[in-house]
Enzyme design. Structure first.
Site, PDB file in Angstrom:
ATOM      1  N   GLY A   1       0.793  -1.229   0.000  1.00  0.00           N
ATOM      2  CA  GLY A   1       0.000   0.000   0.000  1.00  0.00           C
ATOM      3  C   GLY A   1       0.822   1.274   0.000  1.00  0.00           C
ATOM      4  N   THR A   2       1.909   1.289   0.750  1.00  0.00           N
ATOM      5  CA  THR A   2       2.728   2.503   0.826  1.00  0.00           C
ATOM      6  C   THR A   2       3.317   2.850  -0.534  1.00  0.00           C
ATOM      7  OG1 THR A   2       3.247   2.190   3.171  1.00  0.00           O
ATOM      8  CG2 THR A   2       4.772   3.541   1.880  1.00  0.00           C
TER       9      THR A   2
ATOM     10  N   ASN B   1      -8.256   3.428   8.686  1.00  0.00           N
ATOM     11  CA  ASN B   1      -7.536   2.359   9.368  1.00  0.00           C
ATOM     12  C   ASN B   1      -7.633   2.433  10.882  1.00  0.00           C
ATOM     13  OD1 ASN B   1      -5.820   4.738   8.646  1.00  0.00           O
ATOM     14  ND2 ASN B   1      -4.381   3.750  10.050  1.00  0.00           N
TER      15      ASN B   1
ATOM     16  N   SER C   1      -3.138  -3.581  -0.420  1.00  0.00           N
ATOM     17  CA  SER C   1      -2.019  -4.307   0.181  1.00  0.00           C
ATOM     18  C   SER C   1      -2.505  -5.664   0.656  1.00  0.00           C
ATOM     19  CB  SER C   1      -1.455  -3.510   1.363  1.00  0.00           C
ATOM     20  OG  SER C   1      -0.284  -4.106   1.859  1.00  0.00           O
ATOM     21  N   ALA C   2      -1.818  -6.734   0.250  1.00  0.00           N
ATOM     22  CA  ALA C   2      -2.308  -8.098   0.461  1.00  0.00           C
ATOM     23  C   ALA C   2      -2.417  -8.508   1.926  1.00  0.00           C
ATOM     24  CB  ALA C   2      -1.406  -9.080  -0.284  1.00  0.00           C
ATOM     25  N   HIS C   3      -1.492  -8.046   2.765  1.00  0.00           N
ATOM     26  CA  HIS C   3      -1.484  -8.559   4.138  1.00  0.00           C
ATOM     27  C   HIS C   3      -2.651  -8.039   4.969  1.00  0.00           C
ATOM     28  CE1 HIS C   3       0.165  -5.165   6.699  1.00  0.00           C
ATOM     29  NE2 HIS C   3       0.398  -4.682   5.496  1.00  0.00           N
TER      30      HIS C   3
ATOM     31  N   CYS D   1      -1.354   7.242  19.762  1.00  0.00           N
ATOM     32  CA  CYS D   1      -0.204   7.952  20.344  1.00  0.00           C
ATOM     33  C   CYS D   1       1.044   7.708  19.513  1.00  0.00           C
ATOM     34  CB  CYS D   1       0.050   7.483  21.777  1.00  0.00           C
ATOM     35  SG  CYS D   1      -1.257   7.927  22.929  1.00  0.00           S
TER      36      CYS D   1
ATOM     37  N   THR E   1      11.798  -7.664 -11.330  1.00  0.00           N
ATOM     38  CA  THR E   1      11.214  -9.001 -11.450  1.00  0.00           C
ATOM     39  C   THR E   1      10.039  -9.161 -10.497  1.00  0.00           C
ATOM     40  OG1 THR E   1      13.360  -9.934 -12.045  1.00  0.00           O
ATOM     41  CG2 THR E   1      11.687 -11.477 -11.254  1.00  0.00           C
TER      42      THR E   1
END
Length: 377
Positions: free
Chosen positions: A70-71, A153, A201-203, A326, A238
């Site tokens: 994602g980043t 999030n 993002s897959a995770h 925080c 790759t």
């Protein structure tokens, strides 16, 4: 005993995704860019995975570009937006992930923030105000990118993406959404929702870490970095075939079961909140009461330390987070909690519990019971 309830941070790798990855790590490990026959299975796996992912979001396969997550996808969308102008403008919300906000700060763009309401929702009229103001200062908004996250999030609020995208288009702007927290958990249709670009993002949906994708609807971006001709010449390097295959399997499995998972996670949420309320715990539920990610619970407890509660729960084998409430160095209340104006005496007591499909009803009750004992001390 270990109870994992921080699924917004990362999810457990799905067993089917893991099994699908293994052949491309141990047997069919060839580079898919090579012309010899040994590469055919890897090349085919790459093609099939791209088609599967495209199908899950109702896109064309050639508009799916694999990234490291994602980043990177967000960086690509913000930094390489190329409207053929010397200056471009990026409009984001006050509750975006740091992968968007910090990228805007460190890129060659004019960055503007849309405020949110007490639920963290971007109101259409607020976006219109900024676009109106921008249009008065420049000839057109064709050099403008509007980037609003699909779901937050920290507090789980789901945005009205289709409406916001249509407003952006009405002004001639391009619309990107950071869907990292949303995809695989709520239905996404890039065509119906009028999305021009989307990051994933897959995770976050039971796929492997270190892999994601960027949907690019049109020829909107410059290539991310230079090198070979991979990813249609847009993203050199790759391809990570095993991870890409795992991502496609995990995404399809989650998308197929969205309704089932949503009903189950809502049940866990109700059990957790009911247990807290029955004990008369003094807390605020942050985020939209209805339009929120299933299983996402962000609460602020009066007179408590969110970080302290997190560590105490950790000692009991329970994994939750402060929801980025925080900063680990500066001990500051997060930008999201500030943006929705959580009262000061509650804000520092913010924690985030995010359930996943692996969690049980008993775990939801146990986390709540353990929390109740801690706040009564």
């Amino acid at each position: 005993m270990k109870i994992y309830a921080d699924n917004a941070a990362t999810t457990k790798l799905d067993i089917d995704a893991f099994e699908a990855m293994k052949p491309y790590l141990l047997e069919d490990y060839a580079n898919p860019s090579q012309p010899y026959s040994f590469s055919r299975k890897a090349k085919r796996a790459l093609k099939d995975a791209r088609e599967t992912i495209a199908e899950c979001i109702h896109a064309e396969p050639e508009k799916i570009f694999f990234t490291s997550g994602g980043t990177e996808s967000n960086n690509w969308a913000i930094k390489c937006f190329s409207p053929q102008k010397d200056i471009h403008y990026v409009i984001t919300s006050a509750v975006e992930h740091h992968a968007i906000l910090n990228t805007c700060k460190n890129s060659n763009c004019v960055h503007m923030l849309v405020p949110v309401d007490k639920y963290g929702t971007v109101k259409p009229e607020e976006l219109i105000k900024i676009l109106d103001r921008l249009r008065k200062s420049i000839i057109s908004c064709e050099s403008t990118l509007v980037s609003i996250m699909a779901a937050n999030n920290e507090i789980g609020t789901i945005q009205s993406i289709k409406e916001l995208a249509e407003i952006a288009h009405a002004y001639g702007a391009i619309f990107h959404t950071d869907a990292v927290q949303a995809i695989g958990h709520i239905s996404i249709d890039v065509k119906a929702m009028r999305i021009d670009m989307l990051s994933a993002s897959a995770h976050k949906f039971n796929g492997p870490k270190g892999i994601g994708f960027l949907y690019i609807g049109n020829e909107l971006l410059q290539s991310f970095h230079n090198g070979g001709s991979q990813e249609f010449g847009m993203r050199a390097g790759t391809e990570n075939v095993p991870a890409i295959v795992g991502m496609s399997v995990a995404l399809k499995k989650n998308v197929t079961k969205i309704e089932q998972h949503t009903a189950y996670l809502n049940r866990l949420t109700e059990l957790f909140l009911y247990t807290l309320r029955k004990a008369n715990a003094d807390f605020i539920l942050n985020g939209h009461p209805k339009d929120r990610l299933p299983g996402n619970i962000n609460i602020s407890m009066k007179g408590k330390s969110g970080e302290g509660l997190m560590h105490l729960l950790d000692l009991k084998g329970i994994c939750i987070s402060t929801g980025s409430a925080c900063d680990s160095v500066n001990q500051q209340v997060s930008h999201v909690i500030k943006a929705i104006n959580v009262p000061v005496d509650y804000a520092e007591g913010t924690i985030r519990i995010t359930f996943g499909k692996e969690n049980t009803e008993q775990e939801a009750i146990e986390i709540a019971d353990t929390l109740i004992k801690m706040i009564r001390v």
